[in-house]
Design an enzyme around this catalytic site. Structure first.
Site, PDB file in Angstrom:
ATOM      1  N   ARG A  74      -3.374  -3.867   9.633  1.00 17.37           N
ATOM      2  CA  ARG A  74      -4.723  -3.617   9.096  1.00 17.37           C
ATOM      3  C   ARG A  74      -5.006  -4.692   7.832  1.00 17.37           C
ATOM      4  O   ARG A  74      -6.001  -4.439   7.110  1.00 17.37           O
ATOM      5  CB  ARG A  74      -4.762  -2.038   8.622  1.00 17.37           C
ATOM      6  CG  ARG A  74      -3.556  -1.984   7.637  1.00 17.37           C
ATOM      7  CD  ARG A  74      -3.475  -0.481   7.249  1.00 17.37           C
ATOM      8  NE  ARG A  74      -4.823   0.167   6.538  1.00 17.37           N
ATOM      9  CZ  ARG A  74      -4.676   0.016   5.162  1.00 17.37           C
ATOM     10  NH1 ARG A  74      -3.782  -0.461   4.429  1.00 17.37           N
ATOM     11  NH2 ARG A  74      -5.930   0.563   4.639  1.00 17.37           N
ATOM     12  N   ARG A  78      -7.097 -14.719   5.434  1.00 16.87           N
ATOM     13  CA  ARG A  78      -8.142 -15.297   5.369  1.00 16.87           C
ATOM     14  C   ARG A  78      -7.780 -16.693   4.744  1.00 16.87           C
ATOM     15  O   ARG A  78      -7.059 -16.708   3.666  1.00 16.87           O
ATOM     16  CB  ARG A  78      -9.239 -14.731   4.505  1.00 16.87           C
ATOM     17  CG  ARG A  78     -10.061 -13.577   5.351  1.00 16.87           C
ATOM     18  CD  ARG A  78     -10.896 -12.506   4.281  1.00 16.87           C
ATOM     19  NE  ARG A  78     -10.252 -12.354   3.353  1.00 16.87           N
ATOM     20  CZ  ARG A  78     -10.577 -11.519   2.265  1.00 16.87           C
ATOM     21  NH1 ARG A  78     -12.041 -11.152   2.265  1.00 16.87           N
ATOM     22  NH2 ARG A  78     -10.017 -10.947   1.105  1.00 16.87           N
ATOM     23  N   ARG A 151       4.144  10.512   2.589  1.00 20.37           N
ATOM     24  CA  ARG A 151       4.864   9.848   1.637  1.00 20.37           C
ATOM     25  C   ARG A 151       3.972  10.333   0.497  1.00 20.37           C
ATOM     26  O   ARG A 151       2.459  10.405   0.538  1.00 20.37           O
ATOM     27  CB  ARG A 151       4.798   8.308   1.513  1.00 20.37           C
ATOM     28  CG  ARG A 151       5.969   7.678   2.435  1.00 20.37           C
ATOM     29  CD  ARG A 151       7.049   7.816   1.655  1.00 20.37           C
ATOM     30  NE  ARG A 151       7.269   6.803   0.582  1.00 20.37           N
ATOM     31  CZ  ARG A 151       8.403   6.774  -0.120  1.00 20.37           C
ATOM     32  NH1 ARG A 151       9.202   7.711  -0.304  1.00 20.37           N
ATOM     33  NH2 ARG A 151       8.465   5.851  -1.240  1.00 20.37           N
ATOM     34  N   ARG A 182       1.409  -0.458  -8.475  1.00 17.01           N
ATOM     35  CA  ARG A 182       0.150  -0.884  -8.916  1.00 17.01           C
ATOM     36  C   ARG A 182      -0.073  -0.323 -10.147  1.00 17.01           C
ATOM     37  O   ARG A 182       0.341   0.654 -10.417  1.00 17.01           O
ATOM     38  CB  ARG A 182      -0.997  -0.907  -8.143  1.00 17.01           C
ATOM     39  CG  ARG A 182      -1.510   0.466  -7.579  1.00 17.01           C
ATOM     40  CD  ARG A 182      -2.464   0.393  -6.636  1.00 17.01           C
ATOM     41  NE  ARG A 182      -2.922   1.647  -6.111  1.00 17.01           N
ATOM     42  CZ  ARG A 182      -4.024   2.003  -5.528  1.00 17.01           C
ATOM     43  NH1 ARG A 182      -4.514   0.979  -4.812  1.00 17.01           N
ATOM     44  NH2 ARG A 182      -4.283   3.381  -4.737  1.00 17.01           N
ATOM     45  N   GLU A 207       1.219   3.867 -10.603  1.00 15.85           N
ATOM     46  CA  GLU A 207       1.295   4.472  -9.479  1.00 15.85           C
ATOM     47  C   GLU A 207       2.952   4.338  -8.971  1.00 15.85           C
ATOM     48  O   GLU A 207       3.066   3.076  -8.741  1.00 15.85           O
ATOM     49  CB  GLU A 207       0.368   4.376  -8.408  1.00 15.85           C
ATOM     50  CG  GLU A 207      -0.833   4.520  -8.602  1.00 15.85           C
ATOM     51  CD  GLU A 207      -1.830   4.455  -7.540  1.00 15.85           C
ATOM     52  OE1 GLU A 207      -1.455   4.309  -6.336  1.00 15.85           O
ATOM     53  OE2 GLU A 207      -3.124   4.698  -7.820  1.00 15.85           O
ATOM     54  N   TYR A 256      -3.737   6.946   8.452  1.00 18.38           N
ATOM     55  CA  TYR A 256      -3.759   6.098   7.115  1.00 18.38           C
ATOM     56  C   TYR A 256      -5.023   5.242   7.261  1.00 18.38           C
ATOM     57  O   TYR A 256      -5.197   4.154   7.832  1.00 18.38           O
ATOM     58  CB  TYR A 256      -2.591   5.022   6.927  1.00 18.38           C
ATOM     59  CG  TYR A 256      -2.499   4.521   5.665  1.00 18.38           C
ATOM     60  CD1 TYR A 256      -3.432   4.781   4.624  1.00 18.38           C
ATOM     61  CD2 TYR A 256      -1.715   3.323   5.713  1.00 18.38           C
ATOM     62  CE1 TYR A 256      -2.980   3.958   3.467  1.00 18.38           C
ATOM     63  CE2 TYR A 256      -1.672   2.554   4.543  1.00 18.38           C
ATOM     64  CZ  TYR A 256      -2.459   2.861   3.541  1.00 18.38           C
ATOM     65  OH  TYR A 256      -2.283   2.018   2.398  1.00 18.38           O
ATOM     66  N   ASP A 258      -8.929   3.760   5.204  1.00 16.20           N
ATOM     67  CA  ASP A 258      -9.359   3.151   4.017  1.00 16.20           C
ATOM     68  C   ASP A 258     -10.413   4.249   3.416  1.00 16.20           C
ATOM     69  O   ASP A 258     -11.007   5.030   4.435  1.00 16.20           O
ATOM     70  CB  ASP A 258      -9.682   1.953   3.814  1.00 16.20           C
ATOM     71  CG  ASP A 258      -8.658   0.913   4.090  1.00 16.20           C
ATOM     72  OD1 ASP A 258      -7.685   0.932   3.420  1.00 16.20           O
ATOM     73  OD2 ASP A 258      -8.554  -0.136   4.761  1.00 16.20           O
TER      74      ASP A 258
END
Length: 274
Positions: A74, A78, A151, A182, A207, A256, A258
């Site tokens: 996922r 680029r 998790r 993060r 986090e 999972y 987005d």
């Protein structure tokens, strides 16, 4: 490309492509068996070791060789200097945040908080012809077939006496030795809000990945064969026993996804029910 420039000093996409292709050829893996092999096949060993391995292992609490290859597919790769994570034409969050959006969606609709559907299922089922359940599907069935794995996260929030701490809404820390994944600096989610950005203080949240235990917040489904098979069995149980209940969201569908994917699936389910 900015990442490749930092790593190898290259400025042309073709230079970066040649390095990655060379490392991919050295790997020689036709059917990647795990996340580590899949990542190396995508971006080579350098990018994998620097940016993916440490972050992924602390996020999921296990070695990359123990995680399925599907997780890494996922991630976009680029060869441009565009630092945005997604390729979507339109990107953003609702003005004022998701609370404002949800308040608008619920305008004129009866809603309740502070109650648990599973504590009085018969009562809530009697309120509607169709039920959309977005909690853990295994908990809905009393874990009768076994526990699905998740998790969780732990958050550490701090107010700092500076107007700008990191210059961005989110900065990821890929090193395995850094305990958090993060840091979120919330004021940068609205870059056009000068009144907020000019405040002499800022709020940041760190986090930390955490093990999931029943009663804690389930954030990320653990995608492996054992859990996929168990979720499929729970879905079959739902179709047979509760045909007017629909399992949705990350926890109900055990996927999972987005935020954009979550909203899209919610709209499709809504249209189907209506």
């Amino acid at each position: 490309m900015y990442t490749f420039y930092q790593m190898w000093g290259v400025t042309q996409p073709e230079e970066a492509r040649r390095i990655i292709e060379s490392q991919r050829r050295e790997a020689v893996m036709e059917n990647p068996a795990n996340l580590e092999e899949q990542a190396i096949c995508l971006v080579g060993r350098d990018v994998y070791a620097t940016l993916i391995k440490g972050y992924t292992e602390k996020q999921w609490g296990r070695a990359c060789t123990e995680l399925p290859a599907s997780i890494i597919k996922r991630l976009p790769v680029r060869f441009t200097f565009d630092n945005n994570y997604f390729n979507d034409r339109y990107q953003g969050i609702p003005v004022g945040g998701y609370n404002v959006l949800i308040k608008g969606l619920l305008d004129g609709i009866e809603w309740r908080t502070g109650c648990n559907y599973l504590d009085d299922r018969a009562y809530f089922d009697g309120l509607a012809d169709e039920i959309v359940y977005t909690g853990p599907i295994d908990e809905y069935f009393g874990w009768s077939l076994g526990f699905l794995e998740y998790r969780s996260l732990r958050f550490e929030q701090e107010m700092l006496p500076v107007s700008n701490y990191q210059g961005n809404a989110i900065v990821n820390y890929t090193e395995r030795t850094v305990p958090y994944t993060r840091i979120v600096e919330h004021k940068h989610f609205e870059p056009g809000n000068g009144a907020v950005l000019s405040l002499p203080y800022t709020v940041v949240t760190r986090e930390y990945p955490a093990d999931y235990t029943p009663g804690s917040e389930a954030y990320y489904p653990v995608d492996n064969k054992r859990n996929r098979d168990l979720h499929a069995a729970y879905q079959d149980m739902g179709r047979c026993n509760v045909p007017h209940t629909w399992f949705a969201g990350r926890l109900g569908s055990y996927k999972y996804v987005d935020m954009g994917q979550a909203i899209s699936s919610a709209l499709k389910l809504s249209k189907a029910l209506l």
